[in-house]
Write an enzyme that holds these catalytic residues in place. Structure first.
Site, PDB file in Angstrom:
ATOM      1  N   LYS A 276       0.670  -1.450  -0.313  1.00  0.00           N
ATOM      2  CA  LYS A 276       0.172   0.017   0.136  1.00  0.00           C
ATOM      3  C   LYS A 276       1.157   1.403  -0.162  1.00  0.00           C
ATOM      4  O   LYS A 276       0.590   1.730  -0.813  1.00  0.00           O
ATOM      5  CB  LYS A 276      -0.837  -0.445   1.357  1.00  0.00           C
ATOM      6  CG  LYS A 276      -1.971   1.361   1.441  1.00  0.00           C
ATOM      7  CD  LYS A 276      -3.009   1.079   2.726  1.00  0.00           C
ATOM      8  CE  LYS A 276      -3.334   2.764   2.213  1.00  0.00           C
ATOM      9  NZ  LYS A 276      -4.401   2.394   3.626  1.00  0.00           N
TER      10      LYS A 276
ATOM     11  N   GLU B 269      10.393  -4.053   4.513  1.00  0.00           N
ATOM     12  CA  GLU B 269      10.654  -5.780   3.850  1.00  0.00           C
ATOM     13  C   GLU B 269      10.659  -5.746   2.122  1.00  0.00           C
ATOM     14  O   GLU B 269      11.237  -6.556   1.744  1.00  0.00           O
ATOM     15  CB  GLU B 269      10.145  -6.810   4.396  1.00  0.00           C
ATOM     16  CG  GLU B 269      10.536  -6.625   6.029  1.00  0.00           C
ATOM     17  CD  GLU B 269       9.247  -5.955   6.979  1.00  0.00           C
ATOM     18  OE1 GLU B 269       8.927  -4.505   6.389  1.00  0.00           O
ATOM     19  OE2 GLU B 269       9.174  -6.284   8.242  1.00  0.00           O
TER      20      GLU B 269
ATOM     21  N   GLY C  38      -5.008  -1.617   5.237  1.00  0.00           N
ATOM     22  CA  GLY C  38      -3.924  -2.828   3.797  1.00  0.00           C
ATOM     23  C   GLY C  38      -4.293  -4.557   4.854  1.00  0.00           C
ATOM     24  O   GLY C  38      -4.771  -5.031   3.487  1.00  0.00           O
ATOM     25  N   ARG C  39      -5.379  -4.428   5.715  1.00  0.00           N
ATOM     26  CA  ARG C  39      -5.452  -5.817   6.734  1.00  0.00           C
ATOM     27  C   ARG C  39      -6.919  -5.817   5.458  1.00  0.00           C
ATOM     28  O   ARG C  39      -7.948  -7.171   5.870  1.00  0.00           O
ATOM     29  CB  ARG C  39      -5.627  -5.669   7.671  1.00  0.00           C
ATOM     30  CG  ARG C  39      -6.007  -4.588   8.298  1.00  0.00           C
ATOM     31  CD  ARG C  39      -5.592  -5.277   9.827  1.00  0.00           C
ATOM     32  NE  ARG C  39      -5.979  -3.947  10.782  1.00  0.00           N
ATOM     33  CZ  ARG C  39      -5.278  -2.728  11.047  1.00  0.00           C
ATOM     34  NH1 ARG C  39      -4.349  -2.641  10.503  1.00  0.00           N
ATOM     35  NH2 ARG C  39      -6.197  -1.719  11.808  1.00  0.00           N
TER      36      ARG C  39
ATOM     37  N   GLU D  72      -4.166  -6.856  15.289  1.00  0.00           N
ATOM     38  CA  GLU D  72      -3.618  -5.334  14.349  1.00  0.00           C
ATOM     39  C   GLU D  72      -4.857  -3.933  14.455  1.00  0.00           C
ATOM     40  O   GLU D  72      -5.121  -3.273  14.944  1.00  0.00           O
ATOM     41  CB  GLU D  72      -3.390  -4.876  12.895  1.00  0.00           C
ATOM     42  CG  GLU D  72      -2.594  -3.902  12.302  1.00  0.00           C
ATOM     43  CD  GLU D  72      -1.108  -4.480  11.873  1.00  0.00           C
ATOM     44  OE1 GLU D  72      -0.465  -4.570  11.190  1.00  0.00           O
ATOM     45  OE2 GLU D  72      -1.569  -3.780  10.823  1.00  0.00           O
TER      46      GLU D  72
ATOM     47  N   HIS E 291      -3.162 -32.886  18.339  1.00  0.00           N
ATOM     48  CA  HIS E 291      -2.369 -33.246  18.903  1.00  0.00           C
ATOM     49  C   HIS E 291      -0.886 -32.175  19.208  1.00  0.00           C
ATOM     50  O   HIS E 291       0.234 -32.580  19.564  1.00  0.00           O
ATOM     51  CB  HIS E 291      -1.804 -34.717  18.256  1.00  0.00           C
ATOM     52  CG  HIS E 291      -3.128 -35.369  17.285  1.00  0.00           C
ATOM     53  ND1 HIS E 291      -2.692 -36.630  18.218  1.00  0.00           N
ATOM     54  CD2 HIS E 291      -3.834 -35.138  16.783  1.00  0.00           C
ATOM     55  CE1 HIS E 291      -3.990 -37.287  17.635  1.00  0.00           C
ATOM     56  NE2 HIS E 291      -4.125 -36.213  16.640  1.00  0.00           N
TER      57      HIS E 291
ATOM     58  N   LYS F 234       9.210   0.218  14.070  1.00  0.00           N
ATOM     59  CA  LYS F 234       9.935   0.199  12.405  1.00  0.00           C
ATOM     60  C   LYS F 234      10.892   1.548  12.354  1.00  0.00           C
ATOM     61  O   LYS F 234      12.652   1.432  12.148  1.00  0.00           O
ATOM     62  CB  LYS F 234       8.900   0.565  11.454  1.00  0.00           C
ATOM     63  CG  LYS F 234       8.229  -0.321  11.065  1.00  0.00           C
ATOM     64  CD  LYS F 234       7.094   0.188  10.368  1.00  0.00           C
ATOM     65  CE  LYS F 234       5.582  -0.448  10.221  1.00  0.00           C
ATOM     66  NZ  LYS F 234       4.752   0.032   9.369  1.00  0.00           N
TER      67      LYS F 234
END
Ligand code: F6P
Length: 524
Positions: free
Chosen positions: A185, A191, A243-244, A329, A360, A488
């Protein structure tokens, strides 16, 4: 503006309707004789294993009215600036409108046209999707959900700054036959910028013009172009898409290229159907609203710190990180719109694993730990494989775990079982203590008729709206994420200390001794 009501919301803990809700939760019980199943955009939502009573139902409605849910829900759909701290809308519902704004429609058509063109030409055997967080999880989820059996085009995902990720992501691919999709965005995320730069170098080292083999999906098209991606390869979305909440935009293009653009269309229409349900269904029949009320009871009144996602479909393993980002978030905050501390516990930890693997791994804790956690059991009524006995067993496990959490096993039951196996009475009594299960642990059962793009879209939108309702009650902004900023900035500072050799005095950073020690170690 409708959202002006946000400025007038009282602190939740001072609201009489909150007190009433709390008391009603505490006096309600899970009624095992009663079935509460909602139908929402084709999904069945079974809330029978949550506390219920007539008073609680009324108290929930009164609370939502006091929080002006109707007004704020309309403001969300109208694209008002509900994201107050960033002064922008959170208008993801617009992205799945059958007749959206012109600019949304034209980007939708551009994505469809791209997929059509490259499919016709059988171009790009490999897609490398670079992006992180909301620019990654949804694409992974859709691709895994509908491409689990493989497709002629392979896709790889590179999100992490860890160099192994991009190394592995590109390893063995033919750069001439690879399309890199850079989804971000902001077009600023560290990254994604680093990984995109490595991809560009990889193309150049092979003599391939990166501008032809890279596309960008972003709300910052100018910066994408400035980075060398030609305008015709830039697909855009808008700052009013969080973004999400962005899977519904051109962010999904890599999924379209891998599993078909009909998947994108199906996701959008399922989400739109859930939007209609959220807007129109009465409160008592409204799945996002009822799920939110159940979580408010479990988290803010009963004190459960987390909610578990037991996803009984191995194609949906990425649903877990997708929902973790969506929920944590959005709701991992403890200050309300006016900047006051919220005095009740807010967004829980969301965690999980596909069942039956989860059984398990950590189900022991769900059944017998002192605390436990509410669980969302998610399963498809029908499977898409040929082995019916597998699916029947999967369904049986899902129902059994839910039943065990709900009913548990009393000491007497366990003791009688032990005795019936011929155990000594002393041993039978002692072992019964270890075998007893408290029961009464809340859960939701969410049943998709089948895993289709439509049902997955509806499921994701249902969780989006559940998050919204909780945020309205807690009085917080679910659409910002200031908490990730400090880390950040510090990472940039520490990087300069580590690699460029700057000192902490030059960078004006205040480092604790241990961090300084490790900077020295890593520098060496
Ligand atoms: O982690 C913070 C965050 O801003 C998320 O909200 C977002 O989904 C992710 O980073 C990626 O951001 P972008 O799409 O701008 O690269």
């Amino acid at each position: 503006m409708k959202h002006d009501v946000l400025k007038q919301l009282e602190p939740l803990d001072q609201l009489p309707q909150w007190e009433q809700f709390k008391q009603s939760v505490l006096s309600a019980k899970i009624n095992c004789e009663q079935t509460v199943i909602l139908d929402a955009a084709g999904l069945s939502i079974d809330l029978s294993a949550q506390r219920s009573s007539t008073e609680l139902n009324q108290a929930g409605q009164d609370l939502l009215k006091a929080r002006q849910l109707n007004t704020l829900r309309q403001a969300l759909f109208d694209g008002e600036h509900l994201n107050t701290t960033e002064d922008r809308a959170a208008w993801h519902t617009m992205l799945r409108q059958p007749q959206p704004l012109n600019e949304v429609q034209s980007e939708r058509l551009r994505v469809l046209e791209l997929v059509r063109r490259v499919d016709n030409d059988r171009r790009w055997r490999n897609i490398v999707h670079i992006g992180i967080g909301g620019s990654d999880w949804g694409v992974r989820l859709a691709t895994q959900a509908f491409g689990y059996a493989g497709s002629w085009r392979q896709i790889r995902f590179v999100s992490n700054i860890d160099g192994h990720a991009i190394e592995g992501g590109l390893a063995g691919l033919d750069p001439h036959d690879t399309l890199v999709v850079v989804a971000t965005k902001s077009f600023r995320t560290a990254e994604t910028m680093e990984n995109a730069a490595r991809a560009r170098e990889w193309f150049e080292a092979a003599g391939v013009n990166a501008g032809n083999n890279m596309i960008a999906v972003t709300a910052n098209p100018e910066v994408a172009e400035a980075s060398g991606i030609p305008r015709h390869n830039v697909y855009r979305f808008w700052d009013w898409v969080g973004g999400r909440f962005s899977l519904w935009s051109a962010v999904g293009v890599a999924a379209g290229l891998t599993v078909g653009s009909s998947v994108l269309a199906g996701l959008q229409s399922g989400a739109h159907a859930m939007d209609r349900h959220f807007l129109n269904a009465p409160f008592e029949e409204n799945a996002p609203i009822q799920l939110a009320l159940a979580e408010l009871a479990n988290r803010s009144v009963l004190g459960y710190g987390s909610r578990n996602l037991a996803v009984y479909d191995s194609r949906l393993s990425y649903l877990i990180p997708y929902l973790q980002q969506l929920e944590m978030e959005s709701l991992g905050k403890s200050v309300d719109h006016q900047g006051r501390d919220i005095k009740v516990p807010t967004g829980p930890v969301v965690w999980g694993m596909p069942g039956t693997d989860a059984q398990h791994t950590f189900f022991q804790w769900l059944h017998q730990s002192s605390e436990g956690s509410p669980v969302d059991f998610i399963v498809c009524k029908e499977a898409d494989h040929q082995w019916q006995q597998h699916h029947k067993k999967l369904l049986a496990h899902c129902l059994a775990q839910r039943q065990a959490l709900l009913h548990g096993k009393s000491t007497t039951q366990a003791e009688n079982e032990n005795l019936s196996k011929g155990m000594e009475p002393d041993k039978a009594r002692w072992l019964a203590q270890h075998r007893k299960q408290p029961g009464g642990r809340p859960s939701n059962l969410i049943v998709l008729p089948q895993l289709t793009p439509f049902s997955l879209g509806a499921l994701l939108a249902m969780y989006e709206h559940k998050v919204f309702v909780e945020a309205v009650v807690w009085g917080l902004n679910p659409f910002d994420q200031w908490g990730v900023e400090l880390g950040k900035v510090l990472a940039d500072d520490i990087y300069e200390l580590l690699s460029v050799g700057k000192t902490k005095q030059e960078k004006h950073v205040n480092l604790d001794q241990s961090t300084q020690y490790w900077i020295n170690q890593f520098k060496a």
